[in-house]
Design a protein around this motif. Structure first.
Motif, mmCIF file in Angstrom:
data_model
loop_
_atom_site.group_PDB
_atom_site.id
_atom_site.type_symbol
_atom_site.label_atom_id
_atom_site.label_comp_id
_atom_site.label_asym_id
_atom_site.label_seq_id
_atom_site.Cartn_x
_atom_site.Cartn_y
_atom_site.Cartn_z
ATOM 1 N N ILE A 62 -4.766 10.729 -5.755
ATOM 2 C CA ILE A 62 -4.395 9.914 -6.921
ATOM 3 C C ILE A 62 -4.884 8.483 -6.734
ATOM 4 O O ILE A 62 -5.504 7.895 -7.626
ATOM 5 C CB ILE A 62 -2.871 9.918 -7.130
ATOM 6 C CG1 ILE A 62 -2.382 11.306 -7.538
ATOM 7 C CG2 ILE A 62 -2.461 8.894 -8.187
ATOM 8 C CD1 ILE A 62 -0.863 11.453 -7.550
ATOM 9 N N GLY A 63 -4.589 7.910 -5.563
ATOM 10 C CA GLY A 63 -4.997 6.527 -5.316
ATOM 11 C C GLY A 63 -6.491 6.333 -5.389
ATOM 12 O O GLY A 63 -6.982 5.346 -5.946
ATOM 13 N N CYS A 64 -7.257 7.291 -4.853
ATOM 14 C CA CYS A 64 -8.713 7.165 -4.870
ATOM 15 C C CYS A 64 -9.287 7.443 -6.257
ATOM 16 O O CYS A 64 -10.308 6.861 -6.631
ATOM 17 C CB CYS A 64 -9.325 8.089 -3.822
ATOM 18 S SG CYS A 64 -9.035 7.533 -2.122
ATOM 19 N N LEU A 86 -5.111 2.670 1.960
ATOM 20 C CA LEU A 86 -4.977 4.121 1.829
ATOM 21 C C LEU A 86 -3.556 4.566 2.144
ATOM 22 O O LEU A 86 -3.022 5.479 1.508
ATOM 23 C CB LEU A 86 -5.989 4.820 2.734
ATOM 24 C CG LEU A 86 -7.462 4.563 2.411
ATOM 25 C CD1 LEU A 86 -8.364 5.292 3.387
ATOM 26 C CD2 LEU A 86 -7.793 4.962 0.982
ATOM 27 N N GLU A 87 -2.930 3.921 3.116
ATOM 28 C CA GLU A 87 -1.544 4.250 3.440
ATOM 29 C C GLU A 87 -0.621 3.895 2.274
ATOM 30 O O GLU A 87 0.349 4.608 1.996
ATOM 31 C CB GLU A 87 -1.110 3.505 4.704
ATOM 32 C CG GLU A 87 0.316 3.768 5.134
ATOM 33 C CD GLU A 87 0.591 5.214 5.511
ATOM 34 O OE1 GLU A 87 1.775 5.625 5.454
ATOM 35 O OE2 GLU A 87 -0.359 5.930 5.869
ATOM 36 N N THR A 119 3.741 4.514 -1.715
ATOM 37 C CA THR A 119 4.260 4.178 -3.047
ATOM 38 C C THR A 119 4.659 5.421 -3.841
ATOM 39 O O THR A 119 5.355 5.308 -4.858
ATOM 40 C CB THR A 119 3.219 3.389 -3.861
ATOM 41 O OG1 THR A 119 2.000 4.146 -3.951
ATOM 42 C CG2 THR A 119 2.931 2.044 -3.220
ATOM 43 N N ARG A 120 4.246 6.607 -3.377
ATOM 44 C CA ARG A 120 4.580 7.844 -4.096
ATOM 45 C C ARG A 120 5.459 8.765 -3.256
ATOM 46 O O ARG A 120 5.642 9.927 -3.582
ATOM 47 C CB ARG A 120 3.286 8.571 -4.506
ATOM 48 C CG ARG A 120 2.433 7.739 -5.455
ATOM 49 C CD ARG A 120 1.108 8.378 -5.794
ATOM 50 N NE ARG A 120 0.407 7.555 -6.768
ATOM 51 C CZ ARG A 120 -0.391 6.520 -6.459
ATOM 52 N NH1 ARG A 120 -0.591 6.208 -5.179
ATOM 53 N NH2 ARG A 120 -0.955 5.800 -7.402
ATOM 54 N N PHE A 163 -17.480 11.121 4.708
ATOM 55 C CA PHE A 163 -16.506 10.346 3.929
ATOM 56 C C PHE A 163 -16.427 8.923 4.463
ATOM 57 O O PHE A 163 -16.756 8.657 5.629
ATOM 58 C CB PHE A 163 -15.120 11.010 3.968
ATOM 59 C CG PHE A 163 -14.633 11.353 5.350
ATOM 60 C CD1 PHE A 163 -13.949 10.431 6.124
ATOM 61 C CD2 PHE A 163 -14.869 12.614 5.886
ATOM 62 C CE1 PHE A 163 -13.499 10.748 7.395
ATOM 63 C CE2 PHE A 163 -14.421 12.953 7.157
ATOM 64 C CZ PHE A 163 -13.735 12.013 7.912
ATOM 65 N N ALA A 164 -15.994 8.000 3.588
ATOM 66 C CA ALA A 164 -15.880 6.594 3.962
ATOM 67 C C ALA A 164 -14.662 6.386 4.857
ATOM 68 O O ALA A 164 -13.834 7.282 5.030
ATOM 69 C CB ALA A 164 -15.768 5.731 2.707
ATOM 70 N N GLY A 165 -14.554 5.183 5.405
ATOM 71 C CA GLY A 165 -13.428 4.880 6.273
ATOM 72 C C GLY A 165 -13.847 4.838 7.727
ATOM 73 O O GLY A 165 -15.012 5.110 8.060
#
Length: 266
Positions: A51-53, A82-83, A88-89, A251-253
């Motif tokens: 959802i965040g991404c 990302l955390e 938040t959810r 993937f990024a990060g």
């Protein structure tokens, strides 16, 4: 979508199908606290991350200036962001989480439909074309879907949508080395795979000194760090092929630790 848009219709259809495939596994009755094979992540964390991404991708396309201003400047800042997508959810009900998820994906899809082919979209790394970002989103949906399926002990039927994950895996050959401060080999291996339909898929120079052959599913699992290379049936020839699959990351990060051999068997 406008035929001159930045993302081919086929790719958007495949991205939507990957979303739908994962969403079908997670109902209002799913135990979101069930741990996945990703260390420290339960099903809720995986969905919250997506959802965040999705929302970040929508912002990067629609308001790139705002995205750049909010984008973390360090790996530590990115990890904290990302955390926050997860924390938040943390207390949302499954039904509320599913609704936020549907809304976020719809916003992202609408944003992709508005792009131009020559547009450069900022992201958590170098800017990229809209089609590349859409491929990266599909890759994440597939990879986190794999985690959820394994958590629920569900066997997913692989599809030829894997070709997008394999493409991104091959395209990030150099990134996998530079991301760890390692010199990039002068030439990538030849990669020859079988898609689930039986169709062949290949990338890389035909006269390469190194090669990787096998099933597209195995290659996708390795480049998304969902399997150790030794837990697959991939065949490697040459040092470059072995070195790459030991650190492959599409993937990024921060550099991912990958999975230890023998942790999961197919």
């Amino acid at each position: 979508m406008n035929k001159n848009g930045g993302v081919p219709r086929e790719l958007l259809d495949d991205l939507t199908a990957e979303f739908a495939s994962l969403r079908a596994l997670i109902t209002s009755g799913t135990d979101l606290r069930r741990p996945t094979p990703a260390a420290g992540w339960d099903i809720r964390a995986g969905v919250s991350h997506l959802i965040g991404c999705d929302l970040a991708a929508e912002q990067a396309i629609a308001t790139p200036g705002a995205f750049r201003r909010a984008r973390p400047a360090t790996d530590e800042g990115l990890a904290a962001l990302l955390e926050s997508h997860i924390t938040t959810r943390r207390d949302l009900s499954a039904e509320r989480l599913r609704q936020e998820w549907a809304d976020a994906f719809a916003a992202q899809l609408k944003a992709f439909q508005s792009t131009r082919r020559d547009q450069e979209v900022p992201w958590f790394g170098p800017p990229m074309r809209p089609a590349t970002l859409a491929t990266a989103r599909l890759m994440e949906y597939w990879a986190h879907g794999q985690d959820v399926a394994e958590a629920l002990k569900v066997a997913r039927l692989p599809t030829d949508r894997l070709r997008h994950v394999c493409h991104l895996g091959f395209a990030t050959f150099g990134f996998s080395f530079t991301h760890r401060g390692l010199p990039v080999p002068s030439s990538p291996p030849r990669v020859e795979l079988r898609l689930p339909s039986g169709r062949p898929w290949a990338r890389g120079p035909e006269d390469a000194h190194a090669s990787i052959t096998g099933d597209a599913l195995d290659f996708a699992l390795v480049v998304t760090q969902r399997r150790h290379r030794l837990d697959t049936s991939l065949t490697c020839r040459g040092d470059v092929a072995e070195q790459w699959l030991a650190i492959a990351q599409c993937f990024a990060g921060p550099p991912g630790p990958g999975r230890p051999p023998g942790e999961i068997t197919q």
